[in-house]
Each structure stands twice: as C-alpha cells, then as structure tokens.
Scaffold this active site. Structure first.
Site, PDB file in Angstrom:
ATOM      1  N   ASP A 142     -14.173  63.600 -24.702  1.00 37.28           N
ATOM      2  CA  ASP A 142     -13.079  64.549 -24.501  1.00 37.28           C
ATOM      3  C   ASP A 142     -13.009  65.483 -25.709  1.00 37.28           C
ATOM      4  O   ASP A 142     -13.725  65.299 -26.694  1.00 37.28           O
ATOM      5  CB  ASP A 142     -11.756  63.820 -24.267  1.00 37.28           C
ATOM      6  CG  ASP A 142     -11.359  62.925 -25.422  1.00 37.28           C
ATOM      7  OD1 ASP A 142     -11.925  63.080 -26.516  1.00 37.28           O
ATOM      8  OD2 ASP A 142     -10.486  62.065 -25.234  1.00 37.28           O
ATOM      9  N   ASP A 196     -11.032  58.572 -15.506  1.00 38.91           N
ATOM     10  CA  ASP A 196     -11.058  57.717 -16.702  1.00 38.91           C
ATOM     11  C   ASP A 196      -9.633  57.303 -17.019  1.00 38.91           C
ATOM     12  O   ASP A 196      -8.681  58.009 -16.678  1.00 38.91           O
ATOM     13  CB  ASP A 196     -11.622  58.480 -17.909  1.00 38.91           C
ATOM     14  CG  ASP A 196     -10.566  59.391 -18.538  1.00 38.91           C
ATOM     15  OD1 ASP A 196     -10.027  59.036 -19.607  1.00 38.91           O
ATOM     16  OD2 ASP A 196     -10.247  60.442 -17.943  1.00 38.91           O
ATOM     17  N   HIS A 230     -12.455  41.308 -16.850  1.00 37.11           N
ATOM     18  CA  HIS A 230     -12.040  41.221 -15.446  1.00 37.11           C
ATOM     19  C   HIS A 230     -11.459  42.542 -14.946  1.00 37.11           C
ATOM     20  O   HIS A 230     -11.816  43.019 -13.857  1.00 37.11           O
ATOM     21  CB  HIS A 230     -11.013  40.095 -15.243  1.00 37.11           C
ATOM     22  CG  HIS A 230     -10.381  40.157 -13.889  1.00 37.11           C
ATOM     23  ND1 HIS A 230     -10.993  39.653 -12.765  1.00 37.11           N
ATOM     24  CD2 HIS A 230      -9.221  40.740 -13.472  1.00 37.11           C
ATOM     25  CE1 HIS A 230     -10.231  39.907 -11.705  1.00 37.11           C
ATOM     26  NE2 HIS A 230      -9.157  40.566 -12.107  1.00 37.11           N
ATOM     27  N   CYS A 233     -16.594  38.109 -10.986  1.00 36.65           N
ATOM     28  CA  CYS A 233     -16.917  38.534 -12.351  1.00 36.65           C
ATOM     29  C   CYS A 233     -17.101  37.317 -13.264  1.00 36.65           C
ATOM     30  O   CYS A 233     -16.750  36.191 -12.902  1.00 36.65           O
ATOM     31  CB  CYS A 233     -15.833  39.466 -12.903  1.00 36.65           C
ATOM     32  SG  CYS A 233     -14.373  38.633 -13.588  1.00 36.65           S
ATOM     33  N   CYS A 286     -13.870  35.214 -13.821  1.00 40.10           N
ATOM     34  CA  CYS A 286     -13.409  34.435 -12.672  1.00 40.10           C
ATOM     35  C   CYS A 286     -14.381  33.312 -12.297  1.00 40.10           C
ATOM     36  O   CYS A 286     -13.971  32.281 -11.769  1.00 40.10           O
ATOM     37  CB  CYS A 286     -13.161  35.356 -11.484  1.00 40.10           C
ATOM     38  SG  CYS A 286     -11.773  36.475 -11.779  1.00 40.10           S
ATOM     39  N   CYS A 303     -12.857  37.173  -6.706  1.00 47.28           N
ATOM     40  CA  CYS A 303     -13.655  37.974  -7.640  1.00 47.28           C
ATOM     41  C   CYS A 303     -14.831  37.164  -8.170  1.00 47.28           C
ATOM     42  O   CYS A 303     -14.702  35.972  -8.446  1.00 47.28           O
ATOM     43  CB  CYS A 303     -12.761  38.423  -8.803  1.00 47.28           C
ATOM     44  SG  CYS A 303     -13.618  39.385 -10.065  1.00 47.28           S
TER      45      CYS A 303
END
Length: 378
Positions: free
Chosen positions: A93, A267, A336, A307, A310, A305
C-alpha cells in the site's frame, strides 16, 4: 506491462468474475483474499505456512517499512521478496492510510503530508514521489498510488477537495514511477459516500489507463448497506479487463457480497487481529475459544475444517494457550482464521465456475450468521 488480468468467466447467477492476474512472481486466481504482512511478515506465520494454506499474494506496508527497517535496507537485501523469503506476489500500500490513521500530528498540503512517527515522534514527510520511491525500493509486484482516505463522516466540500487532490497526487505518482515493467501502479477511487464524486474519480482514473484500480475510503465506519450501495454504482465504472481491488475489507459477508458486486481482490488485518484474543471464524459462525465453556471441550475448533490447527488441537488446548498468553495459541488461531478466509475464497471461485454464487451466499449466511442478511461488522 508488469501484470495482466485475464477474465475467465462471469457467474450466470450473480455476475461475479472469475479471473487470473499474471504477475512477475506467479499467477493469482481471483477473486482472492490477501493476508496482510504489515512489517514484512504476516503476524506469527511463516512463509511456508502461508503457502501451505494457499496464500497466493500478501501485503506489505509502505509506512511501517519506511519507519523500520527503512526501505534502503530492504532494497539492499534484494527487495521485499528476498528480504522476507516470499517468492509469490506482493502488493504494497502507499502508506497514506497509516499516515492519516496513526499520526495524531499531521499537516496535509498540496506537496504531501508532514507527520510525526507513531514510534519515535520524529517529524517526517511523505509525498506522492516519496511513497513511490519507497515502493520502487521495496519491489512489490503491485504498488498503490499515494492518496488521502477522507474520514467518515466528512462534509462533501472537504471530500470533493480531497478526492481532487488524490487525483493530482496520482499523476505525480505516475511521473515518479521508475519500474513500470515489473511493478504495476494501481490508482484508488475515492469520493466518500457521494455518487457524483465517486463517478468523477473513477472516470479520471480510467482515463489514465492504469494496470488496475482500487476502491478506497470504504469500511471506515459506514454501515454495510451504505458500503454495498457505493460498490453497486462504483464497480461497474471500472474496466472489465483490469483487476478491481476493494481495500481493507475482510469479514466473510463483505467478501462474498464484494465478489457479487464485481470485486477481484481484498485485504484485511481482521483474521490475525481477532485471532490474538481467541476469536475465530468457523463453519458455524464466530467462536471465541477463550470462553470458559471450552475449558473441557476436546473437539476440534471447527470439525468441518481440515486446517493444521483443526487437525491437531482441541478447543480446550487452544483456550489454555490463549489464557496463558502463549504465542503458540495465537499462531494456531491465526493459522485457522487465515485458512478459513482463503478457503472461503476458493469455495467462492468454485461457485462462480458452477454459476451458483447466490445459492452459496444464502447457504453460507444461514450457517454462519443464522440469517440471510447481515449488518454485522464481523
């Protein structure tokens, strides 16, 4: 041209876009969520973990990297990609938003902004030319024009003057940009909540034929309904053959709605920020794992989930880590939440491909928010 946007498909049900952005550091499948790596790191995450969870592009912050370690040091290291060991795409940015949000003492003139560092109190100056010089040194694939993000609410006269100045600053950014071949400069549509100002800003930017366009000045305190209204008439003004980026938006509902309004890139610091106090996003909605009721809950954070967090750890363990202020707890909740949003975008892309994004939205809203409409800020 540093980047190229390829429109693959439009969802018959919603009009949402499926596309690709080809950059010097790889191709990005859109719509995409971009994790924020303010100080050349996504908080608590390693680049390897970000790749593992499917991050295709991350953000760096011009203001923070200008203050420390300094853009000269990053340039000496071979640029931001080399400095932080990230070989996929990066967007930086312009630093404008931080100057306006972090610095209590600032003075805006036509030349630029004089402000005091939030770290040391030292007096500093940032102009369009300086912001581009810093970003050229950092070497991101996509760089942003220096703009002013007007506060909300603000009177129309102020917003109009600010939006015109942002346009003049953009032209100075273009003139200062030294790396057009490998860094794409995006302009930022401003104009507050005023349709005529937004339309004028968008037209001015489109006339410059930039590589991509961002919509700024939203998610600054206005209602979701007002944000969507502004998106509904602003996004169609931007060219279909260029990427469209909605800045600073990352709640699940706003990601889905934003895509329906034709946005390609998002974002937000939300997933890592809320993770630090134990707040997580799950398939069944928001879950605050530090709450006492999870002390003896040995099930995964989100049974739906897959991931790393998890698959390996229980709610009880996560609660213990967060309560004990252990860094590992923040790492696990951050992992997560980032995975959740990156996976949500993957599901959105699949729904566009199959022309069922509106059905997906309704199903998701019912499961996550318990309602087909949402005015939440999360």
């Amino acid at each position: 041209m540093a980047i190229k946007y390829e429109l693959i498909k439009e969802c018959k049900q919603s009009g949402a876009r499926l596309g690709r952005i080809h950059t010097p550091h790889g191709t990005i499948e859109t719509p995409i969520f971009m994790p924020v790596g303010t100080q050349a790191t996504v908080k608590t995450m390693s680049p390897e973990e970000l790749k593992e969870m499917g991050a295709q592009i991350i953000l760096g912050n011009t203001y923070h990297l200008f203050l420390r370690p300094g853009h000269e040091i990053v340039e000496e290291a071979g640029g931001l990609h080399s400095f932080m060991n990230w070989d996929r795409a990066i967007l930086t940015d312009s630093g404008g938003f931080q100057v306006f949000s972090l610095s209590q003492l600032r003075q805006i003139t036509e030349e630029g902004v004089t402000f005091r560092s939030h770290l040391s109190g030292e007096k500093l100056f940032l102009s369009p030319e300086k912001a581009i010089q810093i970003q050229n040194a950092l070497g991101a694939d996509i760089i942003m024009a220096f703009d002013e993000c007007p506060p909300y609410p603000a009177d129309k006269e102020y917003v109009a003057a600010s939006t015109e100045r942002t346009y003049r600053w953009l032209k100075r950014c273009q003139a200062a940009h030294q790396r057009k071949e490998d860094q794409a400069l995006f302009g930022i549509v401003q104009g507050g909540m005023h349709r005529d100002l937004r339309e004028r800003s968008a037209k001015q930017l489109v006339d410059l034929d930039l590589p991509g366009y961002a919509i700024g000045g939203l998610s600054v305190g206005e209602s979701k309904a007002l944000m969507y209204e502004v998106l509904s008439y602003t996004t169609p003004l931007l060219p279909k053959h260029k990427p469209r980026y909605l800045m600073g938006v990352g709640s699940p509902d706003a990601l889905i709605q934003g895509v329906i309004y034709g946005i390609d890139m998002f974002d937000c610091v939300l997933p890592t920020r809320i993770a630090r106090n134990g707040t997580t996003m799950t398939s069944q909605g928001r879950l605050v794992v530090r709450n006492a009721k999870f002390a003896r809950d040995f099930t995964p954070l989100d049974p739906a989930c897959d991931c790393y967090t998890c698959r390996n750890y229980s709610r009880a363990y996560l609660r213990h880590l967060i309560k004990a202020e252990e860094t590992f707890g923040i790492r696990l909740t951050s992992y997560h939440n980032l995975y959740f949003l990156l996976n949500l975008m993957k599901q959105i892309r699949e729904a566009i491909m199959e022309d069922r994004l509106l059905d997906f939205r309704d199903q998701f809203f019912l499961q996550y928010y318990g309602s087909l409409t949402t005015e939440t800020t999360f």
